[in-house]
Design a protein around this motif. Structure first.
Motif, PDB file in Angstrom:
ATOM      1  N   ARG A  53      36.342  35.379  60.138  1.00 33.06           N
ATOM      2  CA  ARG A  53      36.099  33.946  60.019  1.00 33.06           C
ATOM      3  C   ARG A  53      35.898  33.342  61.402  1.00 33.06           C
ATOM      4  N   GLY A  54      34.880  32.505  61.523  1.00 28.82           N
ATOM      5  CA  GLY A  54      34.608  31.851  62.792  1.00 28.82           C
ATOM      6  C   GLY A  54      33.751  32.665  63.744  1.00 28.82           C
ATOM      7  N   SER A  55      33.257  33.793  63.290  1.00 27.86           N
ATOM      8  CA  SER A  55      32.494  34.665  64.181  1.00 27.86           C
ATOM      9  C   SER A  55      31.143  34.077  64.580  1.00 27.86           C
ATOM     10  N   GLN A  57      30.806  30.829  65.269  1.00 30.20           N
ATOM     11  CA  GLN A  57      31.095  29.564  65.931  1.00 30.20           C
ATOM     12  C   GLN A  57      30.226  29.418  67.179  1.00 30.20           C
ATOM     13  N   GLY A  58      29.592  28.249  67.289  1.00 28.39           N
ATOM     14  CA  GLY A  58      28.738  27.977  68.432  1.00 28.39           C
ATOM     15  C   GLY A  58      27.308  28.473  68.265  1.00 28.39           C
ATOM     16  N   HIS A  61      24.220  25.128  64.149  1.00 27.55           N
ATOM     17  CA  HIS A  61      24.358  23.678  64.310  1.00 27.55           C
ATOM     18  C   HIS A  61      23.950  23.001  63.014  1.00 27.55           C
TER      19      HIS A  61
END
Length: 80
Positions: A53-55, A57-58, A61
């Motif tokens: 999870r969150g892999s 992120q960034g 958008h």
């Protein structure tokens, strides 16, 4: 499409360690008994490897107005 490599049962036993290598490269292998095909060895689809999870992120958008509907659609659904 390329024709599948074919082994009789005896040769398949003899070459068993090589058959998975051939299949892993996308080849199909047919095993025959008394000249009649009885089995086809094909590659399995690779399992999807999911990252934690969150892999992402960034890397993604989402615009602030993502959930907003254009006025004409909002009117159609009675949302205005």
């Amino acid at each position: 499409m390329e024709e599948a490599r074919q082994y009789n049962v005896h040769d398949a036993k003899t070459h068993l360690s090589h058959i998975p290598e051939q299949v892993a490269t996308g080849e199909e292998v047919v095993i025959s008994e008394a000249g009649e095909p009885v089995a086809r060895v094909v590659p399995l689809h690779a399992r999807v490897r999911r990252a934690g999870r969150g892999s992402l992120q960034g890397q993604i958008h989402i615009r602030e107005d993502f959930d907003g509907l254009p006025d004409d659609l909002a009117d159609t659904f009675g949302m205005r």
